[in-house]
Design a protein around this motif. Structure first.
Motif, PDB file in Angstrom:
ATOM      1  N   ASP A 149      29.725  28.817  37.011  1.00 42.87           N
ATOM      2  CA  ASP A 149      30.899  28.497  37.801  1.00 42.87           C
ATOM      3  C   ASP A 149      31.123  29.607  38.829  1.00 42.87           C
ATOM      4  O   ASP A 149      30.219  30.379  39.126  1.00 42.87           O
ATOM      5  N   GLY A 150      32.333  29.684  39.361  1.00 46.78           N
ATOM      6  CA  GLY A 150      32.633  30.617  40.437  1.00 46.78           C
ATOM      7  C   GLY A 150      32.397  32.074  40.108  1.00 46.78           C
ATOM      8  O   GLY A 150      32.151  32.885  41.004  1.00 46.78           O
ATOM      9  N   ARG A 151      32.471  32.437  38.834  1.00 48.75           N
ATOM     10  CA  ARG A 151      32.207  33.829  38.473  1.00 48.75           C
ATOM     11  C   ARG A 151      30.789  34.210  38.833  1.00 48.75           C
ATOM     12  O   ARG A 151      30.534  35.258  39.440  1.00 48.75           O
ATOM     13  N   ALA A 152      29.831  33.375  38.447  1.00 54.53           N
ATOM     14  CA  ALA A 152      28.429  33.656  38.743  1.00 54.53           C
ATOM     15  C   ALA A 152      28.162  33.602  40.242  1.00 54.53           C
ATOM     16  O   ALA A 152      27.351  34.376  40.766  1.00 54.53           O
TER      17      ALA A 152
ATOM     18  N   THR B 221      27.724  38.881  45.858  1.00 53.31           N
ATOM     19  CA  THR B 221      27.873  40.332  45.920  1.00 53.31           C
ATOM     20  C   THR B 221      26.522  41.026  45.820  1.00 53.31           C
ATOM     21  O   THR B 221      26.239  41.986  46.557  1.00 53.31           O
ATOM     22  N   ALA B 222      25.665  40.540  44.915  1.00 54.02           N
ATOM     23  CA  ALA B 222      24.337  41.145  44.756  1.00 54.02           C
ATOM     24  C   ALA B 222      23.514  40.982  46.028  1.00 54.02           C
ATOM     25  O   ALA B 222      22.778  41.897  46.426  1.00 54.02           O
TER      26      ALA B 222
ATOM     27  N   THR C 160      31.933  37.955  56.633  1.00 56.16           N
ATOM     28  CA  THR C 160      33.106  38.834  56.638  1.00 56.16           C
ATOM     29  C   THR C 160      33.410  39.349  55.231  1.00 56.16           C
ATOM     30  O   THR C 160      34.537  39.714  54.927  1.00 56.16           O
ATOM     31  N   GLY C 161      32.396  39.388  54.379  1.00 59.22           N
ATOM     32  CA  GLY C 161      32.541  39.897  53.010  1.00 59.22           C
ATOM     33  C   GLY C 161      31.979  38.907  52.016  1.00 59.22           C
ATOM     34  O   GLY C 161      32.199  37.702  52.160  1.00 59.22           O
ATOM     35  N   PRO C 162      31.249  39.378  51.004  1.00 57.25           N
ATOM     36  CA  PRO C 162      30.645  38.478  50.016  1.00 57.25           C
ATOM     37  C   PRO C 162      31.679  37.563  49.371  1.00 57.25           C
ATOM     38  O   PRO C 162      32.692  38.025  48.851  1.00 57.25           O
ATOM     39  N   ALA C 163      31.435  36.269  49.462  1.00 57.94           N
ATOM     40  CA  ALA C 163      32.325  35.260  48.864  1.00 57.94           C
ATOM     41  C   ALA C 163      33.764  35.393  49.351  1.00 57.94           C
ATOM     42  O   ALA C 163      34.699  35.024  48.646  1.00 57.94           O
TER      43      ALA C 163
ATOM     44  N   GLY D  55      36.923  36.240  45.712  1.00 60.72           N
ATOM     45  CA  GLY D  55      36.090  37.065  46.566  1.00 60.72           C
ATOM     46  C   GLY D  55      36.798  37.777  47.687  1.00 60.72           C
ATOM     47  O   GLY D  55      36.287  38.749  48.225  1.00 60.72           O
ATOM     48  N   VAL D  56      38.000  37.326  48.072  1.00 65.95           N
ATOM     49  CA  VAL D  56      38.640  37.890  49.249  1.00 65.95           C
ATOM     50  C   VAL D  56      39.296  39.240  48.977  1.00 65.95           C
ATOM     51  O   VAL D  56      39.555  40.015  49.904  1.00 65.95           O
TER      52      VAL D  56
END
Length: 353
Positions: free
Chosen positions: A206-209, A215-216, A326-329, A335-336
């Motif tokens: 889900d969204g966590r992964a 990010t990775a 503008t930033g990962p996720a 993610g924001v």
């Protein structure tokens, strides 16, 4: 009359609120200008059955966990709307509603923000206008010939309005899959089309992964290592319960993308055709960057070149929440927070000079 503040944040949705949270923590005077009449950003305009990709505790803005929605693992849009309204009040964020920003221009040591309620001068501006107001529809041949109903994700609300109709849903991403599942469960005569066969993420992802993958990838690129592929390497569709149920019941068999629209339907490259009453375009969005046009910063693909969230050619402007550039996720709730924090810290450094 022109008003003055240190920072103007344009947009009071999730990205604007995250920026406000971190600016307030740093003691930076700011105002958040939002065109909406109520809190909730784009979430207040989404379709009725929309679900988050992650449980509530993994869908939170900085400083405040989203409460669990009773009876739901994946919260719906109304729950998110209520959460954002509570978040805004909890942190007493200075949001001014019903204010439309028309332009941002250079004004000596300031940036001038023109609105329908007067101008603002600020030493920095955070663009958090999102993408919801710029739905994208591809230039498919015959698009102007088709006489049936045409709508985008932003206009879809409920499958009941399509009862007894023949509907084509275009798009193999999350919106396309969720809306197709919505219509399939309601018994609509559905045709789902996509540019390539649907790629479902594993059911336990889900969204966590997704946030971790994004990010990775950003970390690898920043360090000059091989591109990991990020979220795209995992698949295109998160199998939320409604999508999973429709898929497992054989209700989500995607067809190849049609070649053109006809007066009364669609036609594929092999000559086969179908009569349809409505076409729903789930084909994504473009960043809503019109207020910044006067700064002449747009580059390739309609984007503004950034270093993190900071515009490369205008360091007083930060862009937040438009996607991985503008930033990962950064277009997600979870993610924001990090890019909002980094933007606030950079603005604090700017204000000290």
């Amino acid at each position: 009359m022109t008003q003055r503040t240190d920072v103007v944040v344009i947009g009071g949705g999730q990205s604007g609120l995250a920026a406000g949270y971190h600016l307030r923590r740093l003691g930076i005077e700011h105002v958040i200008l939002d065109a909406q009449a109520a809190s909730g950003g784009a979430w207040q305009h989404t379709w009725d059955s929309l679900r988050l990709f992650s449980p509530a505790e993994y869908s939170s803005l900085p400083g405040r966990l989203m409460p669990v929605q009773p009876g739901r693992t994946y919260p719906d849009a109304r729950h998110v709307e209520d959460y954002l309204a509570d978040y805004e009040k909890r942190y007493d964020l200075p949001v001014r509603r019903g204010v439309r920003v028309s332009a941002v221009r250079r004004d000596g040591a300031f940036l001038r923000v023109a609105t329908d309620g007067g101008d603002w001068q600020a030493r920095a501006v955070v663009g958090a206008t999102g993408t919801w107001t710029r739905p994208f529809v591809p230039a498919v041949p015959g698009r102007r010939e088709y006489t049936g109903r045409r709508l985008h994700t932003v206009q879809y609300q409920d499958p009941a309005e399509f009862a007894g109709q023949r509907v084509v849903v275009v798009g193999g991403g999350n919106s396309g899959a969720q809306i197709a599942a919505d219509l399939a469960h309601a018994g609509t005569d559905l045709t789902w089309v996509a540019q390539r066969p649907p790629r479902y993420l594993a059911d336990d992802i889900d969204g966590r992964a997704l946030f971790d993958a994004a990010t990775a990838r950003r970390r690898a690129l920043d360090e000059g290592r091989t591109d990991t592929g990020g979220v795209a390497s995992l698949g295109d569709i998160v199998a939320v319960p409604s999508v999973r149920a429709a898929r497992d019941a054989g209700l989500l068999a995607a067809e190849p993308m049609f070649a053109r629209l006809t007066t009364t339907g669609v036609r594929w490259a092999d000559g086969s055709a179908a009569e349809v009453d409505a076409v729903i375009w789930c084909t994504g969005f473009r960043p809503a960057l019109a207020p910044f046009a006067g700064l002449r910063l747009r580059g390739s693909r309609g984007r503004i070149a950034t270093a993190g969230t900071r515009a490369v050619d205008e360091p007083r402007l930060h862009l937040l929440g438009y996607g991985d550039w503008t930033g990962p996720a950064s277009a997600t709730l979870i993610g924001v927070g990090r890019p909002a924090r980094e933007a606030a810290r950079e603005i604090a450094e700017l204000l000290r000079t």
